[in-house]
Write a protein that holds these residues in place. Structure first.
Motif, PDB file in Angstrom:
ATOM      1  N   LYS A   1       6.485   9.599  -0.022  1.00 33.83           N
ATOM      2  CA  LYS A   1       7.250   9.217  -0.275  1.00 33.83           C
ATOM      3  C   LYS A   1       7.255   7.764  -0.056  1.00 33.83           C
ATOM      4  CE  LYS A   1      11.123  11.530  -0.580  1.00 33.83           C
ATOM      5  NZ  LYS A   1      13.054  11.965   0.099  1.00 33.83           N
ATOM      6  N   GLY A   2       6.432   7.063   0.235  1.00 34.43           N
ATOM      7  CA  GLY A   2       6.108   5.121   1.146  1.00 34.43           C
ATOM      8  C   GLY A   2       7.151   4.974   1.916  1.00 34.43           C
ATOM      9  N   GLN A   3       7.606   5.950   2.926  1.00 38.04           N
ATOM     10  CA  GLN A   3       8.320   5.454   3.652  1.00 38.04           C
ATOM     11  C   GLN A   3       7.874   5.332   4.921  1.00 38.04           C
ATOM     12  OE1 GLN A   3      11.544   9.009   3.687  1.00 38.04           O
ATOM     13  NE2 GLN A   3      12.281   7.992   2.162  1.00 38.04           N
ATOM     14  N   GLN A   4       6.510   5.630   5.219  1.00 41.88           N
ATOM     15  CA  GLN A   4       5.573   5.412   6.915  1.00 41.88           C
ATOM     16  C   GLN A   4       4.018   5.376   5.583  1.00 41.88           C
ATOM     17  OE1 GLN A   4       4.989   8.362   9.170  1.00 41.88           O
ATOM     18  NE2 GLN A   4       7.381   9.295   9.413  1.00 41.88           N
ATOM     19  N   PHE A   5       3.138   4.646   6.331  1.00 42.70           N
ATOM     20  CA  PHE A   5       1.995   4.114   5.794  1.00 42.70           C
ATOM     21  C   PHE A   5       0.861   4.955   6.889  1.00 42.70           C
ATOM     22  CE2 PHE A   5       3.362   1.033   8.824  1.00 42.70           C
ATOM     23  CZ  PHE A   5       2.147   0.665   9.257  1.00 42.70           C
ATOM     24  N   LEU A   6       0.033   5.053   6.159  1.00 43.44           N
ATOM     25  CA  LEU A   6      -1.369   5.289   7.022  1.00 43.44           C
ATOM     26  C   LEU A   6      -2.190   4.240   7.624  1.00 43.44           C
ATOM     27  CD1 LEU A   6      -2.948   7.665   4.197  1.00 43.44           C
ATOM     28  CD2 LEU A   6      -1.631   8.602   6.660  1.00 43.44           C
ATOM     29  N   ARG A   7      -2.248   4.741   9.068  1.00 39.89           N
ATOM     30  CA  ARG A   7      -2.704   2.746   9.820  1.00 39.89           C
ATOM     31  C   ARG A   7      -3.987   2.924   9.050  1.00 39.89           C
ATOM     32  NH1 ARG A   7       1.028   0.276  13.237  1.00 39.89           N
ATOM     33  NH2 ARG A   7       2.346   0.423  13.529  1.00 39.89           N
TER      34      ARG A   7
ATOM     35  N   VAL B   1       0.755  -0.934  -0.392  1.00 43.34           N
ATOM     36  CA  VAL B   1      -0.227   0.331  -0.292  1.00 43.34           C
ATOM     37  C   VAL B   1       0.859   1.176  -0.402  1.00 43.34           C
ATOM     38  CG1 VAL B   1      -1.399   1.454   1.446  1.00 43.34           C
ATOM     39  CG2 VAL B   1      -2.044  -1.496   1.213  1.00 43.34           C
ATOM     40  N   ALA B   2       2.190   1.666   1.071  1.00 42.04           N
ATOM     41  CA  ALA B   2       2.717   2.447   0.867  1.00 42.04           C
ATOM     42  C   ALA B   2       4.069   2.809  -0.384  1.00 42.04           C
ATOM     43  CB  ALA B   2       4.250   2.622   1.975  1.00 42.04           C
ATOM     44  N   ALA B   3       4.006   1.623  -1.395  1.00 44.13           N
ATOM     45  CA  ALA B   3       5.058   1.439  -2.810  1.00 44.13           C
ATOM     46  C   ALA B   3       3.577   2.092  -3.315  1.00 44.13           C
ATOM     47  CB  ALA B   3       5.342   0.067  -2.968  1.00 44.13           C
ATOM     48  N   ALA B   4       2.459   1.623  -3.546  1.00 43.87           N
ATOM     49  CA  ALA B   4       1.554   2.759  -4.162  1.00 43.87           C
ATOM     50  C   ALA B   4       1.177   3.395  -3.986  1.00 43.87           C
ATOM     51  CB  ALA B   4       0.313   1.227  -4.139  1.00 43.87           C
ATOM     52  N   ILE B   5       0.995   4.021  -3.270  1.00 43.77           N
ATOM     53  CA  ILE B   5       0.643   5.625  -2.874  1.00 43.77           C
ATOM     54  C   ILE B   5       2.273   6.316  -3.117  1.00 43.77           C
ATOM     55  CG2 ILE B   5       0.509   7.363  -0.943  1.00 43.77           C
ATOM     56  CD1 ILE B   5      -0.903   5.050   1.010  1.00 43.77           C
TER      57      ILE B   5
ATOM     58  N   LEU C   1       7.233  16.317   8.027  1.00 46.28           N
ATOM     59  CA  LEU C   1       8.371  15.214   7.388  1.00 46.28           C
ATOM     60  C   LEU C   1       7.410  13.790   7.142  1.00 46.28           C
ATOM     61  CD1 LEU C   1      11.340  16.323   9.572  1.00 46.28           C
ATOM     62  CD2 LEU C   1      11.239  16.410   7.623  1.00 46.28           C
ATOM     63  N   SER C   2       6.383  14.366   8.337  1.00 45.68           N
ATOM     64  CA  SER C   2       5.640  12.941   8.647  1.00 45.68           C
ATOM     65  C   SER C   2       4.793  12.220   7.327  1.00 45.68           C
ATOM     66  CB  SER C   2       4.676  12.604   9.441  1.00 45.68           C
ATOM     67  OG  SER C   2       3.231  13.699   9.595  1.00 45.68           O
ATOM     68  N   PHE C   3       4.017  13.961   6.589  1.00 45.68           N
ATOM     69  CA  PHE C   3       2.933  13.900   5.393  1.00 45.68           C
ATOM     70  C   PHE C   3       4.394  13.232   3.695  1.00 45.68           C
ATOM     71  CE2 PHE C   3       0.730  15.765   2.276  1.00 45.68           C
ATOM     72  CZ  PHE C   3      -0.473  14.560   1.732  1.00 45.68           C
ATOM     73  N   ARG C   4       5.283  13.850   4.161  1.00 47.78           N
ATOM     74  CA  ARG C   4       6.711  14.103   3.267  1.00 47.78           C
ATOM     75  C   ARG C   4       6.330  12.202   3.117  1.00 47.78           C
ATOM     76  NH1 ARG C   4      12.469  15.250   4.235  1.00 47.78           N
ATOM     77  NH2 ARG C   4      12.184  12.940   5.954  1.00 47.78           N
ATOM     78  N   ASP C   5       6.705  11.680   4.279  1.00 50.11           N
ATOM     79  CA  ASP C   5       7.461  10.109   4.414  1.00 50.11           C
ATOM     80  C   ASP C   5       5.991   9.615   4.064  1.00 50.11           C
ATOM     81  OD1 ASP C   5      10.092  10.756   5.295  1.00 50.11           O
ATOM     82  OD2 ASP C   5       9.286  10.420   7.371  1.00 50.11           O
TER      83      ASP C   5
END
Length: 408
Positions: free
Chosen positions: A201-207, A146-150, A194-198
């Motif tokens: 960029k697929g470095q964080q994901f929306l739980r 999911v993070a990669a697709a975003i 930074l959180s929304f940027r990540d």
């Protein structure tokens, strides 16, 4: 969700209650109040979904916090009164989806009065959620895919360029998006952070699942594109750098760009430096690198630590001046003394060790940094002064014992 989180959720049902699951599921924490936990049902599904007991059963599609419509029938979901929905106080009233105290079920208020466009978007969101809840549709679905697709969608829309988060493009994209009201309802915060940027960029994901689904849909032109992107796996997109775009005979182009930057340096420096100063005020704890990550990618061509410092602009991590280390030294020395005073005043029963004095400091392992520890002169003096040796601890313990024995 990550495998370790799934094990906790599974253990909650098989072994016994576990705390903190709402946070793991993305249904607790900051900005999570929009997704209320309610027992919702669709009137049409009540007629069709009849279990072996002869009563209508609950559909998991309708129990996902944040969903307002039935994806199958396109109708608003309904709820009973607050008394009926209290499944702790009235467990018998929640045995099946058709049961209530006689209050009659009513549509959820949020689903009423929507425009046709928003209603269609809410129904599409419900349909997508139902599809993803069926394991056969996406057997390999996980938080990384999911993070990669975003991230792929963000790159395709130009929100991430040359490995950098482009705030101006992001702001323009979301502010004009037809699903913006839905984004606001679900609590997704479109911000220069930074959180929304990540996330982009697929470095964080929306739980929260509904937030993740909506972000996938917003960053792609249709659900078929989302499906195609999800099937590409967990590899993050490779964002080409600016150099990769220069043609093979790019010497002339490189010379032109270099000359352009020289001629227009002052104009661009002034513009980006003003944005840097604003960010410095809004995020005083960020480093220079982190602040640059929030600026457009081209800002790095004009802003450096040296150029900013030369212009009299405060740069948070100029190592040569030693200001950061000096401030850290002063901050830690004050913290150690205040911490020691607090431990003594509260009759700390154990020895006031180095660990006890560092507990709660933002960098608790700072003394273990070989290159840094010798420079923390004041902090080391405070530690020598406040750390209890065995003899001092014994004396303080005896004093506390005698004080307790004294009559009031």
């Amino acid at each position: 969700m990550p495998a370790e989180d799934f094990e906790r959720v599974l253990g909650h049902f098989l072994d016994g209650p576990q705390h903190g699951l709402q946070s793991k599921l993305g249904m607790a924490g900051p900005r999570s109040g929009w997704a209320r936990h309610r027992l919702l049902r669709c009137p049409e599904c009540l007629k069709e979904d009849i279990g072996s007991c002869g009563r209508p059963f609950w559909r998991r599609d309708h129990l996902l916090p944040g969903i307002l419509f039935c994806g199958k029938h396109g109708q608003p979901l309904h709820q009973a009164c607050e008394l009926c929905m209290d499944y702790v106080m009235n467990p018998m009233r929640t045995l099946h989806a058709g049961r209530h105290c006689g209050c009659g079920v009513q549509p959820v208020p949020e689903a009423l009065g929507l425009s046709s466009t928003l209603e269609a978007a809410e129904i599409e969101l419900a349909k997508i959620s139902s599809s993803l809840l069926e394991p056969r549709n996406f057997p390999e679905l996980n938080h990384k895919s999911v993070a990669a697709a975003i991230a792929r969608g963000a790159v395709e829309k130009g929100l991430v360029q040359s490995q950098r988060f482009c705030w101006s493009a992001t702001q323009k994209f979301f502010s004009g998006h037809p699903l913006l009201p839905l984004i606001r309802r679900t609590g997704i915060s479109i911000e220069r952070s930074l959180s929304f940027r990540d996330v982009l960029k697929g470095q964080q994901f929306l739980r929260h699942p509904v937030e993740a689904i909506l972000m996938l849909r917003v960053l792609h032109d249709g659900w078929s594109q989302v499906t195609e992107s999800l099937n590409k796996g967990t590899e993050l997109p490779v964002v080409p750098s600016e150099r990769a775009n220069v043609p093979s005979n790019g010497n002339a182009s490189a010379e032109y760009l270099s000359q352009y930057r020289k001629e227009n340096f002052e104009v661009h420096f002034k513009r980006y430096a003003a944005q840097y100063v604003d960010l410095r005020k809004d995020f005083p704890d960020l480093t220079h690198t982190e602040l640059m990550g929030l600026l457009p990618s081209h800002a790095s061509k004009y802003l450096t630590e040296e150029s900013l410092a030369a212009a009299g602009i405060d740069v948070p991590n100029v190592q040569k001046s030693g200001l950061r280390i000096q401030k850290l030294d002063e901050e830690l020395a004050v913290f150690i003394r205040e911490r020691a005073r607090h431990l003594r005043d509260t009759a700390y029963p154990k020895r006031v060790s180095r660990w006890a004095l560092m507990s709660g400091f933002r960098r608790p392992r700072v003394f273990s940094k070989k290159g840094l520890a010798p420079l923390l002169i004041r902090a080391r003096e405070a530690m020598e002064e406040c750390e209890e040796k065995q003899k001092r601890f014994k004396q303080r313990k005896e004093a506390m014992t005698s004080a307790r024995k004294k009559p009031a």
